[in-house]
Design a protein around this motif. Structure first.
Motif, short mmCIF file in Angstrom:
data_model
loop_
_atom_site.label_atom_id
_atom_site.label_comp_id
_atom_site.label_asym_id
_atom_site.label_seq_id
_atom_site.Cartn_x
_atom_site.Cartn_y
_atom_site.Cartn_z
N ASN A 72 6.26 24.32 -12.02
CA ASN A 72 7.57 23.87 -12.49
C ASN A 72 8.64 24.26 -11.47
O ASN A 72 9.33 25.25 -11.64
CB ASN A 72 7.84 24.48 -13.86
N VAL A 73 8.74 23.46 -10.39
CA VAL A 73 9.68 23.75 -9.31
C VAL A 73 10.46 22.47 -8.97
O VAL A 73 10.14 21.39 -9.45
CB VAL A 73 8.95 24.26 -8.04
N ASP A 74 11.47 22.62 -8.14
CA ASP A 74 12.22 21.46 -7.68
C ASP A 74 11.32 20.54 -6.85
O ASP A 74 10.32 20.97 -6.29
CB ASP A 74 13.42 21.88 -6.84
N ILE A 75 11.72 19.28 -6.78
CA ILE A 75 10.97 18.28 -6.02
C ILE A 75 11.84 17.78 -4.88
O ILE A 75 13.00 17.42 -5.09
CB ILE A 75 10.57 17.09 -6.92
N LEU A 76 11.28 17.76 -3.68
CA LEU A 76 11.94 17.20 -2.51
C LEU A 76 11.16 15.96 -2.09
O LEU A 76 9.97 16.05 -1.81
CB LEU A 76 11.96 18.21 -1.36
N ILE A 77 11.83 14.81 -2.09
CA ILE A 77 11.17 13.57 -1.70
C ILE A 77 11.64 13.20 -0.30
O ILE A 77 12.82 12.96 -0.08
CB ILE A 77 11.46 12.45 -2.71
N ASP A 78 10.69 13.17 0.63
CA ASP A 78 10.96 12.79 2.01
C ASP A 78 10.61 11.31 2.16
O ASP A 78 9.45 10.94 2.26
CB ASP A 78 10.10 13.65 2.95
N GLY A 79 11.62 10.47 2.17
CA GLY A 79 11.41 9.03 2.24
C GLY A 79 11.46 8.47 3.65
O GLY A 79 11.63 7.26 3.82
N SER A 80 11.30 9.32 4.65
CA SER A 80 11.43 8.86 6.03
C SER A 80 10.37 7.84 6.44
O SER A 80 10.60 7.05 7.35
CB SER A 80 11.41 10.05 7.00
N LYS A 81 9.23 7.82 5.76
CA LYS A 81 8.18 6.85 6.09
C LYS A 81 8.02 5.79 5.00
O LYS A 81 7.06 5.05 4.98
CB LYS A 81 6.85 7.57 6.33
N LEU A 82 8.98 5.76 4.10
CA LEU A 82 8.98 4.77 3.04
C LEU A 82 9.46 3.44 3.63
O LEU A 82 10.52 3.37 4.24
CB LEU A 82 9.91 5.22 1.92
N GLU A 83 8.64 2.41 3.48
CA GLU A 83 8.99 1.10 4.04
C GLU A 83 9.71 0.20 3.05
O GLU A 83 10.53 -0.63 3.43
CB GLU A 83 7.73 0.42 4.56
N SER B 72 0.84 -1.19 0.00
CA SER B 72 0.00 0.00 0.00
C SER B 72 0.88 1.24 0.00
O SER B 72 2.02 1.22 0.44
CB SER B 72 -0.93 0.00 1.21
N LEU B 73 0.30 2.30 -0.52
CA LEU B 73 1.03 3.55 -0.61
C LEU B 73 0.10 4.69 -0.27
O LEU B 73 -0.97 4.83 -0.86
CB LEU B 73 1.59 3.75 -2.02
N ASN B 74 0.48 5.47 0.70
CA ASN B 74 -0.16 6.75 0.96
C ASN B 74 0.81 7.81 0.48
O ASN B 74 2.01 7.71 0.73
CB ASN B 74 -0.44 6.94 2.45
N LEU B 75 0.29 8.80 -0.20
CA LEU B 75 1.17 9.78 -0.81
C LEU B 75 0.65 11.18 -0.52
O LEU B 75 -0.49 11.50 -0.81
CB LEU B 75 1.22 9.55 -2.32
N GLU B 76 1.52 11.98 0.08
CA GLU B 76 1.20 13.38 0.33
C GLU B 76 2.10 14.22 -0.57
O GLU B 76 3.32 14.08 -0.55
CB GLU B 76 1.46 13.73 1.80
N VAL B 77 1.48 15.06 -1.37
CA VAL B 77 2.22 15.95 -2.26
C VAL B 77 1.70 17.35 -2.01
O VAL B 77 0.52 17.62 -2.15
CB VAL B 77 2.02 15.58 -3.75
N LYS B 78 2.60 18.24 -1.58
CA LYS B 78 2.18 19.61 -1.35
C LYS B 78 3.30 20.57 -1.72
O LYS B 78 4.46 20.20 -1.77
CB LYS B 78 1.73 19.82 0.09
N VAL C 159 6.98 19.16 -2.17
CA VAL C 159 7.37 18.17 -1.17
C VAL C 159 6.52 16.92 -1.35
O VAL C 159 5.29 16.99 -1.32
CB VAL C 159 7.21 18.72 0.26
N VAL C 160 7.19 15.79 -1.55
CA VAL C 160 6.52 14.51 -1.77
C VAL C 160 6.87 13.60 -0.59
O VAL C 160 8.04 13.38 -0.31
CB VAL C 160 6.99 13.87 -3.10
N LYS C 161 5.83 13.10 0.08
CA LYS C 161 6.04 12.23 1.24
C LYS C 161 5.33 10.90 1.02
O LYS C 161 4.16 10.75 1.37
CB LYS C 161 5.51 12.90 2.51
#
Length: 77
Positions: free
Chosen positions: A44-55, A2-8, A17-19
């Motif tokens: 059209n901006v940079d993307i920051l991926i926060d993988g701290s909750k990625l299992e 499963s994947l929950n995805l927060e993009v803001k 910011v992608v979590k």
């Protein structure tokens, strides 16, 4: 699987910011990539991926990340 995805959008840092939380694998990588691409196309901006909750991240998830990197780099040129 499963994947929950927060993009803001972080207005202070002007970055998307992608979590992801859970798994980015063969079953969820398309959803992950499509949602990030859709949000990126709005701003059209940079993307920051926060993988701290990625299992879990498999090769298709890694491929999605590489594809996103290429997209951002091509847009910068």
């Amino acid at each position: 699987m499963s994947l929950n995805l927060e993009v803001k959008f972080d207005q202070d840092k002007e970055v998307l910011v992608v979590k992801p939380e859970g798994d980015v694998d063969i079953y969820t990588s398309i959803k992950f990539k499509n949602e990030v691409v859709s949000s990126f196309e709005e701003r059209n901006v940079d993307i920051l991926i926060d993988g701290s909750k990625l299992e879990y991240l498999d090769s298709t998830g890694l491929g999605a990340l590489i594809s996103l990197l290429k997209m951002v780099r091509e847009t910068d040129n």
